[in-house]
Design an enzyme around this catalytic site. Structure first.
Site, PDB file in Angstrom:
ATOM      1  N   ASN A 131     -10.020  -1.105  -2.232  1.00  0.00           N
ATOM      2  CA  ASN A 131      -8.600  -0.870  -1.953  1.00  0.00           C
ATOM      3  C   ASN A 131      -7.786  -1.383  -3.140  1.00  0.00           C
ATOM      4  OD1 ASN A 131      -5.937  -1.054  -1.069  1.00  0.00           O
ATOM      5  ND2 ASN A 131      -6.459  -1.801   0.969  1.00  0.00           N
ATOM      6  N   CYS A 158       0.823  -1.219   0.000  1.00  0.00           N
ATOM      7  CA  CYS A 158       0.000   0.000   0.000  1.00  0.00           C
ATOM      8  C   CYS A 158       0.854   1.266   0.000  1.00  0.00           C
ATOM      9  CB  CYS A 158      -0.932   0.009   1.209  1.00  0.00           C
ATOM     10  SG  CYS A 158      -1.930  -1.482   1.294  1.00  0.00           S
ATOM     11  N   HIS A 198      -4.024   6.721   1.214  1.00  0.00           N
ATOM     12  CA  HIS A 198      -4.241   5.408   0.623  1.00  0.00           C
ATOM     13  C   HIS A 198      -5.647   4.962   1.013  1.00  0.00           C
ATOM     14  CE1 HIS A 198      -4.243   1.216  -0.119  1.00  0.00           C
ATOM     15  NE2 HIS A 198      -4.157   0.889   1.157  1.00  0.00           N
TER      16      HIS A 198
HETATM   17  O1  UT7 Z   1      -4.429  -1.337   2.909  1.00  0.00           O
HETATM   18  C1  UT7 Z   1      -4.262  -1.793   4.202  1.00  0.00           C
HETATM   19  C2  UT7 Z   1      -4.854  -3.116   4.284  1.00  0.00           C
HETATM   20  N1  UT7 Z   1      -6.025  -3.387   4.992  1.00  0.00           N
HETATM   21  C3  UT7 Z   1      -6.704  -2.612   5.849  1.00  0.00           C
HETATM   22  O2  UT7 Z   1      -6.465  -1.478   6.071  1.00  0.00           O
HETATM   23  C4  UT7 Z   1      -7.859  -3.277   6.523  1.00  0.00           C
HETATM   24  C5  UT7 Z   1      -7.946  -2.900   7.978  1.00  0.00           C
HETATM   25  N2  UT7 Z   1      -9.031  -3.593   8.644  1.00  0.00           N
HETATM   26  C6  UT7 Z   1     -10.325  -3.390   8.351  1.00  0.00           C
HETATM   27  O3  UT7 Z   1     -10.633  -2.574   7.496  1.00  0.00           O
HETATM   28  C7  UT7 Z   1     -11.380  -4.129   9.148  1.00  0.00           C
HETATM   29  O4  UT7 Z   1     -10.741  -4.855  10.172  1.00  0.00           O
HETATM   30  C8  UT7 Z   1     -12.215  -5.096   8.264  1.00  0.00           C
HETATM   31  C9  UT7 Z   1     -13.106  -4.291   7.349  1.00  0.00           C
HETATM   32  C10 UT7 Z   1     -11.325  -6.011   7.444  1.00  0.00           C
HETATM   33  C11 UT7 Z   1     -13.114  -5.954   9.144  1.00  0.00           C
HETATM   34  O5  UT7 Z   1     -13.926  -5.141   9.965  1.00  0.00           O
HETATM   35  P1  UT7 Z   1     -14.031  -5.435  11.522  1.00  0.00           P
HETATM   36  O6  UT7 Z   1     -15.009  -4.482  12.043  1.00  0.00           O
HETATM   37  O7  UT7 Z   1     -12.653  -5.405  12.106  1.00  0.00           O
HETATM   38  O8  UT7 Z   1     -14.660  -6.889  11.534  1.00  0.00           O
HETATM   39  P2  UT7 Z   1     -14.080  -8.224  12.183  1.00  0.00           P
HETATM   40  O9  UT7 Z   1     -12.914  -8.715  11.418  1.00  0.00           O
HETATM   41  O10 UT7 Z   1     -13.913  -8.021  13.644  1.00  0.00           O
HETATM   42  O11 UT7 Z   1     -15.287  -9.210  11.935  1.00  0.00           O
HETATM   43  C12 UT7 Z   1     -16.561  -9.010  12.522  1.00  0.00           C
HETATM   44  C13 UT7 Z   1     -17.491 -10.101  12.060  1.00  0.00           C
HETATM   45  C14 UT7 Z   1     -16.913 -11.488  12.241  1.00  0.00           C
HETATM   46  O12 UT7 Z   1     -17.964 -12.357  12.611  1.00  0.00           O
HETATM   47  P3  UT7 Z   1     -18.179 -12.766  14.169  1.00  0.00           P
HETATM   48  O13 UT7 Z   1     -16.900 -13.460  14.559  1.00  0.00           O
HETATM   49  O14 UT7 Z   1     -18.397 -11.486  14.895  1.00  0.00           O
HETATM   50  O15 UT7 Z   1     -19.370 -13.658  14.104  1.00  0.00           O
HETATM   51  C15 UT7 Z   1     -16.457 -11.873  10.847  1.00  0.00           C
HETATM   52  O16 UT7 Z   1     -16.448 -13.268  10.631  1.00  0.00           O
HETATM   53  O17 UT7 Z   1     -17.756  -9.957  10.660  1.00  0.00           O
HETATM   54  C16 UT7 Z   1     -17.492 -11.201   9.987  1.00  0.00           C
HETATM   55  N3  UT7 Z   1     -17.029 -10.901   8.626  1.00  0.00           N
HETATM   56  C17 UT7 Z   1     -17.875 -10.701   7.609  1.00  0.00           C
HETATM   57  N4  UT7 Z   1     -19.231 -10.733   7.514  1.00  0.00           N
HETATM   58  C18 UT7 Z   1     -19.765 -10.469   6.325  1.00  0.00           C
HETATM   59  C19 UT7 Z   1     -15.775 -10.754   8.187  1.00  0.00           C
HETATM   60  N5  UT7 Z   1     -15.774 -10.442   6.888  1.00  0.00           N
HETATM   61  C20 UT7 Z   1     -17.059 -10.423   6.498  1.00  0.00           C
HETATM   62  C21 UT7 Z   1     -17.708 -10.146   5.271  1.00  0.00           C
HETATM   63  N6  UT7 Z   1     -19.045 -10.174   5.228  1.00  0.00           N
HETATM   64  N7  UT7 Z   1     -17.010  -9.836   4.149  1.00  0.00           N
END
Ligand code: UT7
Length: 330
Positions: free
Chosen positions: A287, A113, A257
């Protein structure tokens, strides 16, 4: 004083639009979840026959056109990507060939990134020292072909998109252009966001077992990445301001970014800036890693969001972990 200045900007995104509703048909996800957690509404995906250097060539042609240069007038290429056409050689060589040039140097930059800002810092040094006079810097990615599009991969798959952005960098004697760049990395967090295979850390040979382990797909500890990004973005922007004796009131536009709209908003709030000072287009592209800043820069310019002499700050955070910023007087 000889400085480096961006004289041409262009971007290209493949025409195929993939909405969150399209993803709902491939995996257990929802438009609501993706919008709420990331801000993303749609992204672009390439067709089967398109590779990263193809997108880069289209963006490059537009940047060259704006700079009023022919490809053969370029004297160096810098290509930032984490999704090269081949494991080797680098995509810079392929882009050079597609632009119909030969013999000039072509350097691939692998800083995810932050690749575009790392590339900008290299171009800046070459121009300041007089080594090169017309550098083409490209950030391009084809993410879609490398994603796990099943429910197991949904946390990563919904985030990323394909696209390319390019800039031409030339010298200027005016008091404008790239003022400073600031690069950081912390390899302790390398496996928090990575693709393991293919790689020399893997056992010899890419066996079927490895394919079945799905370690060719990107994996991410989203919460950890989010937590660090929310701290590093404002920090590295402050670093760029302080290095040049500026404060937040001097900022014309921040181009971050495009990782997550919530990260961008947290950064804006931390810096105490109004919404119009931060550019976001993640809603339409997702992204696009090394391509996200030059695509955003290109769109911000064409929308009239950047005027002559504006202070533009570029900032990024991503896999590595790496984080970086650049201060530019436009
Ligand atoms: O360029 C740099 C690279 N990346 C980033 O900057 C990403 C940084 N991180 C993020 O943007 C966030 O952490 C995410 C958008 C990836 C995830 O959001 P979050 O609020 O941190 O969600 P989480 O990973 O804590 O997941 C919450 C829930 C989980 O279910 P349970 O365990 O609460 O039942 C996941 O399994 O959401 C679930 N989940 C989804 N549900 C529907 C994870 N991905 C998905 C999805 N659709 N695509």
């Amino acid at each position: 004083m000889r400085r480096a200045r961006i004289t041409g900007v262009g971007h290209y995104a493949p025409p195929r639009v993939v909405t969150n509703f399209d993803l709902e048909k491939m995996m257990d996800t929802s438009d609501e979840w993706i919008r709420e957690r990331t801000g993303i509404v749609e992204r672009r995906w390439v067709d089967e026959d398109t590779a990263t250097s193809d997108l880069a060539a289209e963006a490059s042609k537009k940047a060259l056109q704006m700079a009023e240069l022919k490809p053969e007038e370029i004297d160096f290429i810098i290509f930032a990507t984490l999704s090269p056409d081949y494991y080797f050689p680098g995509s810079g060589c392929l882009l050079q060939h597609k632009l119909g040039i030969n013999h000039i140097g072509a350097l691939d930059v692998r800083n995810q990134c932050c690749g575009f800002i790392y590339g900008l810092s290299i171009a800046d040094q070459y121009i300041r020292t007089g080594t090169y006079n017309k550098i083409l810097l490209v950030g391009a990615e084809v993410q879609s072909k490398g994603l796990n599009l099943s429910t197991e991969g949904r946390d990563v798959a919904v985030l990323f998109g394909d696209g390319a952005g390019a800039v031409v960098i030339e010298p200027t004697d005016e008091d404008r252009g790239i003022l400073s760049t600031h690069l950081h990395a912390d390899g302790r967090f390398a496996t928090e966001l990575c693709v393991e295979y293919p790689g020399s850390a893997a056992p010899q040979g890419a066996t079927h077992q490895m394919l079945n382990e799905e370690r060719f797909f990107p994996k991410m500890n989203g919460r950890e990445v989010f937590k660090h990004a929310a701290i590093r973005f404002p920090q590295v922007i402050q670093e760029a301001l302080e290095a040049n004796g500026f404060c937040t009131q001097d900022i014309g536009l921040i181009i971050p970014h495009q990782a997550n709209l919530r990260i961008s908003e947290a950064m804006r709030t931390r810096l105490g800036l109004p919404p119009e000072k931060v550019y976001n287009n993640i809603q339409r592209y997702g992204n696009t890693t090394a391509a996200s800043i030059p695509i955003a820069l290109s769109e911000a310019l064409s929308e009239g969001r950047i005027q002559d002499n504006d202070m533009v700050i570029l900032a990024a955070f991503g896999s590595g972990f790496t984080w970086a910023s650049a201060a530019i007087r436009w």
